[in-house]
Structure formats: C-alpha cells, structure tokens
Design a protein around this motif. Structure first.
Motif, PDB file in Angstrom:
ATOM      1  N   MET A 178       0.866  -1.196  -0.067  1.00  0.00           N
ATOM      2  CA  MET A 178       0.016   0.097   0.082  1.00  0.00           C
ATOM      3  C   MET A 178       0.746   1.246  -0.183  1.00  0.00           C
ATOM      4  O   MET A 178       0.610   2.174  -0.625  1.00  0.00           O
ATOM      5  N   ALA A 179       1.875   1.058   0.819  1.00  0.00           N
ATOM      6  CA  ALA A 179       2.889   2.443   0.781  1.00  0.00           C
ATOM      7  C   ALA A 179       3.635   2.706  -0.546  1.00  0.00           C
ATOM      8  O   ALA A 179       3.418   3.863  -0.944  1.00  0.00           O
ATOM      9  N   GLU A 180       4.055   1.667  -1.228  1.00  0.00           N
ATOM     10  CA  GLU A 180       4.677   1.690  -2.464  1.00  0.00           C
ATOM     11  C   GLU A 180       3.599   2.101  -3.836  1.00  0.00           C
ATOM     12  O   GLU A 180       4.004   3.033  -4.404  1.00  0.00           O
ATOM     13  N   PHE A 181       2.433   1.421  -3.612  1.00  0.00           N
ATOM     14  CA  PHE A 181       1.480   1.812  -4.742  1.00  0.00           C
ATOM     15  C   PHE A 181       1.035   3.277  -4.490  1.00  0.00           C
ATOM     16  O   PHE A 181       0.771   4.004  -5.295  1.00  0.00           O
ATOM     17  N   GLY A 182       0.996   3.724  -3.038  1.00  0.00           N
ATOM     18  CA  GLY A 182       0.469   5.177  -2.894  1.00  0.00           C
ATOM     19  C   GLY A 182       1.506   6.297  -3.384  1.00  0.00           C
ATOM     20  O   GLY A 182       1.103   7.189  -3.849  1.00  0.00           O
ATOM     21  N   ARG A 183       2.962   5.682  -3.327  1.00  0.00           N
ATOM     22  CA  ARG A 183       4.043   6.599  -3.931  1.00  0.00           C
ATOM     23  C   ARG A 183       3.637   6.899  -5.306  1.00  0.00           C
ATOM     24  O   ARG A 183       3.864   7.962  -5.860  1.00  0.00           O
ATOM     25  N   VAL A 184       3.398   5.703  -5.973  1.00  0.00           N
ATOM     26  CA  VAL A 184       3.199   5.524  -7.682  1.00  0.00           C
ATOM     27  C   VAL A 184       2.432   6.433  -7.713  1.00  0.00           C
ATOM     28  O   VAL A 184       2.258   7.376  -8.740  1.00  0.00           O
ATOM     29  N   ILE A 185       1.037   6.206  -7.188  1.00  0.00           N
ATOM     30  CA  ILE A 185      -0.340   6.904  -7.529  1.00  0.00           C
ATOM     31  C   ILE A 185      -0.140   8.532  -7.331  1.00  0.00           C
ATOM     32  O   ILE A 185      -0.363   9.122  -8.408  1.00  0.00           O
ATOM     33  N   VAL A 245      -2.408   6.808 -17.460  1.00  0.00           N
ATOM     34  CA  VAL A 245      -1.637   5.912 -18.166  1.00  0.00           C
ATOM     35  C   VAL A 245      -0.197   5.751 -17.507  1.00  0.00           C
ATOM     36  O   VAL A 245       0.368   4.839 -17.462  1.00  0.00           O
ATOM     37  N   ASP A 246       0.454   6.957 -17.093  1.00  0.00           N
ATOM     38  CA  ASP A 246       1.521   7.193 -16.491  1.00  0.00           C
ATOM     39  C   ASP A 246       1.651   6.376 -15.087  1.00  0.00           C
ATOM     40  O   ASP A 246       2.237   5.502 -14.752  1.00  0.00           O
ATOM     41  N   GLU A 247       0.351   6.301 -14.453  1.00  0.00           N
ATOM     42  CA  GLU A 247       0.211   5.489 -13.060  1.00  0.00           C
ATOM     43  C   GLU A 247       0.001   3.920 -13.468  1.00  0.00           C
ATOM     44  O   GLU A 247       0.902   3.087 -12.700  1.00  0.00           O
ATOM     45  N   ILE A 248      -0.542   3.588 -14.452  1.00  0.00           N
ATOM     46  CA  ILE A 248      -0.430   2.038 -14.812  1.00  0.00           C
ATOM     47  C   ILE A 248       0.887   1.575 -15.363  1.00  0.00           C
ATOM     48  O   ILE A 248       1.326   0.472 -15.151  1.00  0.00           O
ATOM     49  N   PHE A 249       1.570   2.511 -16.019  1.00  0.00           N
ATOM     50  CA  PHE A 249       2.870   2.205 -16.626  1.00  0.00           C
ATOM     51  C   PHE A 249       3.870   1.760 -15.331  1.00  0.00           C
ATOM     52  O   PHE A 249       4.524   0.954 -15.457  1.00  0.00           O
ATOM     53  N   LYS A 250       3.925   2.747 -14.352  1.00  0.00           N
ATOM     54  CA  LYS A 250       4.482   2.659 -13.173  1.00  0.00           C
ATOM     55  C   LYS A 250       4.291   1.497 -12.444  1.00  0.00           C
ATOM     56  O   LYS A 250       5.204   0.941 -11.852  1.00  0.00           O
ATOM     57  N   LEU A 251       2.864   1.179 -12.476  1.00  0.00           N
ATOM     58  CA  LEU A 251       2.736  -0.012 -11.566  1.00  0.00           C
ATOM     59  C   LEU A 251       3.034  -1.327 -12.220  1.00  0.00           C
ATOM     60  O   LEU A 251       3.465  -2.108 -11.427  1.00  0.00           O
ATOM     61  N   ALA A 252       3.125  -1.202 -13.538  1.00  0.00           N
ATOM     62  CA  ALA A 252       3.772  -2.296 -14.374  1.00  0.00           C
ATOM     63  C   ALA A 252       4.784  -2.609 -13.939  1.00  0.00           C
ATOM     64  O   ALA A 252       5.453  -3.752 -13.717  1.00  0.00           O
ATOM     65  N   LYS A 253       5.795  -1.500 -13.644  1.00  0.00           N
ATOM     66  CA  LYS A 253       7.260  -1.699 -13.455  1.00  0.00           C
ATOM     67  C   LYS A 253       7.420  -2.402 -12.172  1.00  0.00           C
ATOM     68  O   LYS A 253       7.969  -3.188 -11.969  1.00  0.00           O
ATOM     69  N   CYS A 254       6.404  -1.846 -11.231  1.00  0.00           N
ATOM     70  CA  CYS A 254       6.582  -2.372  -9.722  1.00  0.00           C
ATOM     71  C   CYS A 254       6.113  -3.823  -9.866  1.00  0.00           C
ATOM     72  O   CYS A 254       6.798  -4.763  -9.087  1.00  0.00           O
ATOM     73  N   MET A 255       5.194  -4.356 -10.873  1.00  0.00           N
ATOM     74  CA  MET A 255       4.697  -5.670 -10.568  1.00  0.00           C
ATOM     75  C   MET A 255       5.798  -6.328 -11.221  1.00  0.00           C
ATOM     76  O   MET A 255       6.007  -7.643 -10.819  1.00  0.00           O
ATOM     77  N   ARG A 256       6.682  -5.758 -12.361  1.00  0.00           N
ATOM     78  CA  ARG A 256       7.846  -6.718 -12.858  1.00  0.00           C
ATOM     79  C   ARG A 256       8.628  -7.182 -11.692  1.00  0.00           C
ATOM     80  O   ARG A 256       9.416  -8.198 -11.717  1.00  0.00           O
ATOM     81  N   TYR A 273       5.489   6.073 -23.714  1.00  0.00           N
ATOM     82  CA  TYR A 273       6.136   5.605 -22.558  1.00  0.00           C
ATOM     83  C   TYR A 273       6.786   4.439 -22.828  1.00  0.00           C
ATOM     84  O   TYR A 273       8.135   4.130 -22.102  1.00  0.00           O
ATOM     85  N   GLN A 274       6.447   3.266 -23.372  1.00  0.00           N
ATOM     86  CA  GLN A 274       7.416   2.358 -23.792  1.00  0.00           C
ATOM     87  C   GLN A 274       8.573   2.680 -24.570  1.00  0.00           C
ATOM     88  O   GLN A 274       9.767   2.019 -24.129  1.00  0.00           O
ATOM     89  N   SER A 275       8.379   3.614 -25.404  1.00  0.00           N
ATOM     90  CA  SER A 275       9.645   3.888 -26.308  1.00  0.00           C
ATOM     91  C   SER A 275      10.849   4.490 -25.221  1.00  0.00           C
ATOM     92  O   SER A 275      11.956   4.489 -25.341  1.00  0.00           O
ATOM     93  N   GLN A 276      10.252   5.522 -24.362  1.00  0.00           N
ATOM     94  CA  GLN A 276      11.107   6.121 -23.493  1.00  0.00           C
ATOM     95  C   GLN A 276      11.733   4.987 -22.537  1.00  0.00           C
ATOM     96  O   GLN A 276      12.906   4.944 -22.206  1.00  0.00           O
ATOM     97  N   GLU A 277      10.985   3.921 -22.019  1.00  0.00           N
ATOM     98  CA  GLU A 277      11.618   3.110 -21.295  1.00  0.00           C
ATOM     99  C   GLU A 277      12.703   2.063 -22.123  1.00  0.00           C
ATOM    100  O   GLU A 277      13.704   1.850 -21.503  1.00  0.00           O
ATOM    101  N   VAL A 278      12.681   1.827 -23.339  1.00  0.00           N
ATOM    102  CA  VAL A 278      13.490   1.145 -24.090  1.00  0.00           C
ATOM    103  C   VAL A 278      14.670   2.110 -24.350  1.00  0.00           C
ATOM    104  O   VAL A 278      16.176   1.687 -24.228  1.00  0.00           O
ATOM    105  N   ASN A 279      14.616   3.471 -24.484  1.00  0.00           N
ATOM    106  CA  ASN A 279      15.680   4.304 -24.408  1.00  0.00           C
ATOM    107  C   ASN A 279      16.310   4.449 -23.219  1.00  0.00           C
ATOM    108  O   ASN A 279      17.666   4.389 -23.357  1.00  0.00           O
TER     109      ASN A 279
END
Length: 232
Positions: free
Chosen positions: A87-94, A101-112, A222-228
């Motif tokens: 909850m603390a980590e998700f709270g910081r992301v949100i 889209v930025d939120e769900i992209f960052k949550l995807a990184k957390c999930m990985r 966002y995906q392109s930025q991540e690849v770069n």
C-alpha cells in the motif's frame, strides 16, 4: 527528598524502562518479519520452517517463539507486513503519476520487480495451509487493489486515455482474478511457462483493452522512453 518526589521519580524510571523494552521488542519483531518475508517470497511458505527463519536471522528458536507463538501466527503477521508495504509503494506511485497511463505504466514496473522476487507457490501455500493469512490477502485484493484499479480506470476515462464504455468494477475484479490465476500451476505449469513472461503478457493484454486511440499513443511513448532508458 519528599515521598511524593521519590514516588514520581520511581514511576518515571519504570515508564522509561518499559518504553525502552517495548522499543527493543518492536525492533526484534520487525527484524523477524523482514527475515521471514524474504524467505517466504523466495521459497514459498510451506517449505520454510521456523528453524529456517531462526537460522536465517542467527536467532535462537526460543527468541523467535517469544514474539510468535507458532508458524501460522508468523505467516499471518508477515502477510500484514507485506500488505502495508504494498500500500505504501502503490501510494507513492499513484501520487507521482501525472495521468492514468503514467500510473498504470509505473505500476507495471513495480509488478515486474515483484514478480522477480516472488515464489509462484506462495498464494497456493497461503490458500491451502494458512486460512487467516489467506483471508487477509483476499480482503486486500477485493477492497484495496480492486478499488485502486477502479480509480485508475475512472481517471483514465475522464482524461480521454481509456475507452468511455468500460465498466470499471467489472474489469477491476476480472483483473485481480486473472492475476491470481497466473499463480496457478494447473493453468500455467512452471515446466512449460515462464512465470514473469506470463505475468507481463497478461498485463499487456489487459492494458490494451483499456486504452483509447489517444491512450495507445501515449502508452507507446512511455514504452519507447523505457526502451531508450535501458539502452543508455
């Protein structure tokens, strides 16, 4: 020295002693929770014994049992400890996300990152052997996680990045059930499927089902930025 003053000083000394003792207990308990959490995440719950936890922490079993009467109690408290961290980590992301889209992209990184650390047998072990811990996880999933997904979907619809016809509650519940299904060895046997790849394939499928054309364009950026960033 007056009797009243001596009594007051005595009370203060006892209070200070109890306060220091409580801090020591709290520190020791926190250390046990962190150590057990690390072991459970890496090896699952069933395969880790109280002996393993004590050995990992270089602690006697007597000390361990002073804080937790049995393994079931320890597992339950570790699950609470894990949920608080999530909850603390998700709270910081949100809080840091500039849009849905930025939120769900960052949550995807957390999930990985979490997927790399978690043993796939963890949920099965909780479900089969630790009823109270499983109930805590189910409550966390059905209330907190579903609620966060609903909020994200509604935000995305308002911002124009998600499709307007989406039923946020239906999709949030579906998402959580699919996440749990990914952990099932009957559905995705570890001998045939890479756990992390399955997680990310399922997530990518879910996200693309949410996105409007405007949202797809932003998500690709966002995906392109991540690849770069990874190529630098």
């Amino acid at each position: 020295m007056p009797v009243e003053t001596e009594e007051t000083l005595s009370i203060i000394k006892v209070s200070i002693f109890k306060f220091a003792e409580n801090i020591q207990i709290s520190v020791a308990k926190e250390r046990i929770l962190e150590g057990a959490h690390s072991l459970f995440m890496q090896y699952g719950v069933r395969s880790v014994s109280m002996d393993d936890v004590a050995r990992e922490l270089a602690m006697s079993k007597k000390t361990l049992y002073l804080h937790f009467s049995n393994k079931d109690e320890l597992v339950t408290e570790v699950v609470r400890f894990h949920m608080d961290g999530e909850m603390a980590e998700f709270g910081r992301v949100i809080e840091s996300a500039v849009n849905a889209v930025d939120e769900i992209f960052k949550l995807a990184k957390c999930m990985r990152e979490h997927a790399f650390r978690v043993n796939p047998s963890l949920l099965y072990d909780l479900h089969k052997y630790h009823a109270e811990a499983w109930a805590i996880f189910q409550e966390f999933k059905s209330e907190y996680l579903v609620g966060q997904i609903i909020d994200n979907i509604e935000r995305g619809k308002q911002e124009g990045y998600y499709r307007l016809e989406l039923n946020a509650r239906v999709l949030a519940i579906l998402r959580m059930e699919i996440v749990q299904m990914v952990f099932s060895d009957q559905v995705f046997p570890r001998s045939e499927f890479d756990f992390i790849e399955v997680q990310m394939q399922v997530f990518d499928h879910f996200v693309h089902g949410l996105l409007s054309e405007k949202g797809k364009q932003l998500y690709q950026e966002y995906q392109s930025q991540e690849v770069n960033n990874h190529s630098k």
